[in-house]
Design a protein around this motif. Structure first.
Motif, PDB file in Angstrom:
ATOM      1  N   SER A 192     -48.652  12.739  -5.272  1.00 52.40           N
ATOM      2  CA  SER A 192     -47.770  13.830  -4.747  1.00 52.40           C
ATOM      3  C   SER A 192     -48.397  15.150  -4.630  1.00 52.40           C
ATOM      4  O   SER A 192     -48.435  15.933  -3.936  1.00 52.40           O
ATOM      5  N   HIS A 193     -49.513  15.453  -5.727  1.00 50.24           N
ATOM      6  CA  HIS A 193     -50.223  16.466  -5.416  1.00 50.24           C
ATOM      7  C   HIS A 193     -51.195  16.594  -4.055  1.00 50.24           C
ATOM      8  O   HIS A 193     -51.077  17.527  -3.388  1.00 50.24           O
ATOM      9  N   SER A 194     -51.689  15.438  -4.068  1.00 49.16           N
ATOM     10  CA  SER A 194     -52.749  15.212  -2.782  1.00 49.16           C
ATOM     11  C   SER A 194     -51.838  15.331  -1.611  1.00 49.16           C
ATOM     12  O   SER A 194     -52.333  15.943  -0.703  1.00 49.16           O
ATOM     13  N   GLU A 195     -50.568  14.976  -1.652  1.00 44.91           N
ATOM     14  CA  GLU A 195     -49.747  14.898  -0.598  1.00 44.91           C
ATOM     15  C   GLU A 195     -49.202  16.373   0.124  1.00 44.91           C
ATOM     16  O   GLU A 195     -49.234  16.703   1.085  1.00 44.91           O
ATOM     17  N   ARG A 196     -49.058  17.083  -1.533  1.00 44.31           N
ATOM     18  CA  ARG A 196     -48.573  18.315  -0.982  1.00 44.31           C
ATOM     19  C   ARG A 196     -49.994  19.504  -0.581  1.00 44.31           C
ATOM     20  O   ARG A 196     -49.918  20.044   0.389  1.00 44.31           O
ATOM     21  N   VAL A 197     -51.005  18.840  -0.854  1.00 43.42           N
ATOM     22  CA  VAL A 197     -52.229  19.572  -0.360  1.00 43.42           C
ATOM     23  C   VAL A 197     -52.572  19.475   0.973  1.00 43.42           C
ATOM     24  O   VAL A 197     -52.916  20.154   1.869  1.00 43.42           O
ATOM     25  N   ARG A 231     -52.512  21.352   6.536  1.00 49.22           N
ATOM     26  CA  ARG A 231     -52.034  21.223   7.837  1.00 49.22           C
ATOM     27  C   ARG A 231     -51.413  22.457   8.484  1.00 49.22           C
ATOM     28  O   ARG A 231     -51.564  23.067   9.525  1.00 49.22           O
ATOM     29  N   LYS A 232     -50.649  23.108   7.382  1.00 48.74           N
ATOM     30  CA  LYS A 232     -49.868  24.397   7.709  1.00 48.74           C
ATOM     31  C   LYS A 232     -50.768  25.526   8.064  1.00 48.74           C
ATOM     32  O   LYS A 232     -50.666  26.055   8.802  1.00 48.74           O
ATOM     33  N   ILE A 233     -51.873  25.678   7.014  1.00 50.04           N
ATOM     34  CA  ILE A 233     -52.732  26.563   7.283  1.00 50.04           C
ATOM     35  C   ILE A 233     -53.706  26.432   8.387  1.00 50.04           C
ATOM     36  O   ILE A 233     -53.927  27.365   9.084  1.00 50.04           O
ATOM     37  N   ARG A 234     -54.029  25.109   8.600  1.00 51.47           N
ATOM     38  CA  ARG A 234     -54.786  24.905   9.745  1.00 51.47           C
ATOM     39  C   ARG A 234     -54.182  25.291  11.269  1.00 51.47           C
ATOM     40  O   ARG A 234     -54.708  25.999  12.193  1.00 51.47           O
ATOM     41  N   GLU A 235     -52.701  24.971  11.245  1.00 54.96           N
ATOM     42  CA  GLU A 235     -52.067  25.458  12.501  1.00 54.96           C
ATOM     43  C   GLU A 235     -51.796  26.930  12.400  1.00 54.96           C
ATOM     44  O   GLU A 235     -52.098  27.366  13.546  1.00 54.96           O
ATOM     45  N   ASP A 250     -57.927  26.305  -0.255  1.00 60.79           N
ATOM     46  CA  ASP A 250     -56.905  27.077  -0.146  1.00 60.79           C
ATOM     47  C   ASP A 250     -55.566  26.303  -0.472  1.00 60.79           C
ATOM     48  O   ASP A 250     -54.659  26.580  -1.337  1.00 60.79           O
ATOM     49  N   ALA A 251     -55.437  25.430   0.068  1.00 55.93           N
ATOM     50  CA  ALA A 251     -54.443  24.501  -0.084  1.00 55.93           C
ATOM     51  C   ALA A 251     -54.242  23.980  -1.575  1.00 55.93           C
ATOM     52  O   ALA A 251     -53.273  23.813  -2.183  1.00 55.93           O
ATOM     53  N   ASP A 252     -55.364  23.599  -2.017  1.00 56.19           N
ATOM     54  CA  ASP A 252     -55.428  23.084  -3.311  1.00 56.19           C
ATOM     55  C   ASP A 252     -55.036  24.249  -4.191  1.00 56.19           C
ATOM     56  O   ASP A 252     -54.254  23.896  -5.232  1.00 56.19           O
ATOM     57  N   ARG A 253     -55.737  25.340  -4.039  1.00 63.10           N
ATOM     58  CA  ARG A 253     -55.356  26.405  -4.941  1.00 63.10           C
ATOM     59  C   ARG A 253     -53.907  26.914  -4.807  1.00 63.10           C
ATOM     60  O   ARG A 253     -53.292  27.272  -5.831  1.00 63.10           O
ATOM     61  N   LEU A 254     -53.290  26.791  -3.734  1.00 67.07           N
ATOM     62  CA  LEU A 254     -51.791  27.290  -3.597  1.00 67.07           C
ATOM     63  C   LEU A 254     -50.963  26.321  -4.503  1.00 67.07           C
ATOM     64  O   LEU A 254     -50.026  26.744  -4.908  1.00 67.07           O
ATOM     65  N   THR A 314     -54.528  33.194   6.242  1.00 65.84           N
ATOM     66  CA  THR A 314     -53.016  32.501   5.965  1.00 65.84           C
ATOM     67  C   THR A 314     -52.637  32.180   4.529  1.00 65.84           C
ATOM     68  O   THR A 314     -51.609  32.334   3.940  1.00 65.84           O
ATOM     69  N   GLY A 315     -53.813  31.663   3.796  1.00 61.33           N
ATOM     70  CA  GLY A 315     -53.797  31.341   2.398  1.00 61.33           C
ATOM     71  C   GLY A 315     -53.527  32.530   1.726  1.00 61.33           C
ATOM     72  O   GLY A 315     -52.596  32.384   0.819  1.00 61.33           O
ATOM     73  N   ARG A 316     -54.246  33.488   1.820  1.00 56.37           N
ATOM     74  CA  ARG A 316     -53.819  34.889   1.200  1.00 56.37           C
ATOM     75  C   ARG A 316     -52.556  35.176   1.186  1.00 56.37           C
ATOM     76  O   ARG A 316     -51.979  35.771   0.145  1.00 56.37           O
ATOM     77  N   ARG A 317     -51.924  35.268   2.419  1.00 55.39           N
ATOM     78  CA  ARG A 317     -50.750  35.520   2.752  1.00 55.39           C
ATOM     79  C   ARG A 317     -49.455  34.551   1.878  1.00 55.39           C
ATOM     80  O   ARG A 317     -48.621  35.145   1.218  1.00 55.39           O
ATOM     81  N   MET A 318     -49.892  33.116   2.167  1.00 53.31           N
ATOM     82  CA  MET A 318     -49.106  32.286   1.343  1.00 53.31           C
ATOM     83  C   MET A 318     -49.260  32.444  -0.101  1.00 53.31           C
ATOM     84  O   MET A 318     -48.213  32.144  -0.820  1.00 53.31           O
ATOM     85  N   ALA A 319     -50.351  32.917  -0.724  1.00 53.46           N
ATOM     86  CA  ALA A 319     -50.465  33.060  -2.175  1.00 53.46           C
ATOM     87  C   ALA A 319     -49.744  34.165  -2.793  1.00 53.46           C
ATOM     88  O   ALA A 319     -49.338  34.280  -3.936  1.00 53.46           O
ATOM     89  N   GLU A 320     -49.491  35.098  -2.000  1.00 54.60           N
ATOM     90  CA  GLU A 320     -48.710  36.416  -2.721  1.00 54.60           C
ATOM     91  C   GLU A 320     -47.365  36.087  -3.366  1.00 54.60           C
ATOM     92  O   GLU A 320     -47.138  36.271  -4.601  1.00 54.60           O
ATOM     93  N   GLU A 321     -46.548  35.232  -2.721  1.00 56.74           N
ATOM     94  CA  GLU A 321     -45.415  35.093  -3.168  1.00 56.74           C
ATOM     95  C   GLU A 321     -45.381  33.999  -4.608  1.00 56.74           C
ATOM     96  O   GLU A 321     -44.658  34.532  -5.611  1.00 56.74           O
ATOM     97  N   ARG A 322     -46.288  33.264  -4.231  1.00 55.13           N
ATOM     98  CA  ARG A 322     -46.543  32.221  -5.523  1.00 55.13           C
ATOM     99  C   ARG A 322     -46.966  33.086  -6.724  1.00 55.13           C
ATOM    100  O   ARG A 322     -46.719  32.984  -7.866  1.00 55.13           O
ATOM    101  N   HIS A 323     -47.934  34.118  -6.334  1.00 51.55           N
ATOM    102  CA  HIS A 323     -48.592  35.012  -7.403  1.00 51.55           C
ATOM    103  C   HIS A 323     -47.238  35.503  -8.287  1.00 51.55           C
ATOM    104  O   HIS A 323     -47.327  35.639  -9.516  1.00 51.55           O
TER     105      HIS A 323
END
Ligand code: ADP
Ligand code: NI
Length: 215
Positions: free
Chosen positions: A25-30, A35-39, A120-124, A188-197
Motif C-alpha cells: 500500500s505504501h509503494s502504491e501511494r508512492v 504520477r501526480k508530481i510528474r503531471e 519527493d513522492a516517497d517523502r510525502l 510541486t513536491g515542496r507545495r504538497m509538503a506544506e500542508e502535510r508538514h
C-alpha cells in the motif's frame, strides 16, 4: 502493460512481510503521488518513474537481510529479464539504491528528474496523516516508546548511526519527519509538503499537551 503489472506482482510478493507502513500500500501511494508530481511538473520518463516507485522498497534492509544495494540490483535483474532496455533498467537501479532518507548523509550525484520525483513522492508518504500513522506503526513494530521527554534528540551524522536508533517515535518527527519539507526536490513536491508538514506539527503539539495533562 505487461512489464508494469509484472513488477507490481513482484513488489506485492516481496513486500508481504514488511510492516503495514512499508507494504505494497505504501509503494502504491508512492506510485500515485509520483504520477501526480510528474503531471504537474510536466517532466520525467513515465516508465522509469512508475517502475522505480513500484520497486523502490523491495530491498529495504529493515526487512530484508542483505546489503543496501540489493534493492536496486534485484530490481534491475528483474527488469532486464523481463525485457526492459539496459539504460532504463540502470536508471531504476540508481534511483532505488539512493532514494532512502538514510542515504542523504552521503554525497549524491546524477539526480535525474525521475529520481527527484520518486524521492519527493516517497517523502510525502512519510508526512501528514499517513506519515503519523506510519511512524507509530513502525514504532510499535519495533516495540519502541511512543514518547519519553528524557530521551535526548539525536543528530545522526551517518547512515549507520541513523539505522541503529532506538529512540521513541516522537523523536523521529524531529530527527526526520520535520526535516522533509525543506528537502523536497521539485516545486510541486515542496507545495504538497506544506500542508502535510503543518498537520504533523499540530499533531505533535497536541500530543505533548495531552501527555502533560494540559488539555
Ligand atoms: P526511507 O523510506 O527514506 O528509507 P525509512 O525507511 O527510514 O526512510 O522510513 C520510512 C518510514 O518508516 C518513516 O517515514 C517512518 O514512518 C517509519 N520509520 C522509520 N524509522 C522510524 C523510527 N525510528 N521511528 C518511527 N518510525 C520510523
Ligand atoms: Ni518508501
Amino acid at each position: 502493460m505487461g512489464l508494469l503489472n509484472d513488477s507490481i506482482e513482484f513488489a506485492r510478493e516481496t513486500l508481504k512481510h514488511y510492516d503495514a507502513g512499508h507494504n505494497w500500500s505504501h509503494s502504491e501511494r508512492v506510485l500515485k503521488l509520483s504520477r501526480k508530481i510528474r503531471e504537474l511538473e510536466n517532466n520525467g520518463d513515465l516508465l522509469v518513474i512508475d517502475l522505480s516507485a513500484v520497486l523502490h522498497d523491495i530491498g529495504d534492509t529493515k526487512f530484508h537481510a542483505g546489503e543496501e544495494e540489493d534493492g536496486g540490483d534485484m530490481a534491475c535483474e528483474f527488469l532486464l529479464s523481463h525485457g526492459l532496455e539496459d539504460e532504463k533498467a540502470q536508471q531504476v537501479r540508481y534511483i532505488i539504491n539512493h532514494i532512502s532518507f538514510k542515504k542523504h548523509f552521503e554525497e549524491q550525484v546524477g539526480r535525474s528528474i525521475e529520481f527527484q520525483i520518486v524521492q519527493d513522492a516517497d517523502r510525502l508518504d512519510a508526512m501528514g496523516a499517513i506519515g503519523i500513522a506510519r511512524a507509530f506503526n513502525y514504532g510499535g513494530y519495533k516495540n519502541r516508546a511512543m514518547y519519553d521527554p528524557d530521551f535526548p534528540l539525536q543528530a545522526y551524522g551517518d547512515t549507520e548511526s541513523y539505522k541503529k536508533s532506538e529512540a521513541p517515535t516522537i523523536n523521529h518527527f524531529y530527527e526526520k519527519l520535520f526535516k522533509l519539507k525543506a528537502m523536497m526536490n521539485t516545486n510541486t513536491g515542496r507545495r504538497m509538503a506544506e500542508e502535510r508538514h503543518e498537520y504533523m506539527v499540530g499533531f505533535v503539539e497536541k500530543f505533548k499537551q495531552e501527555w502533560q495533562g494540559l488539555i
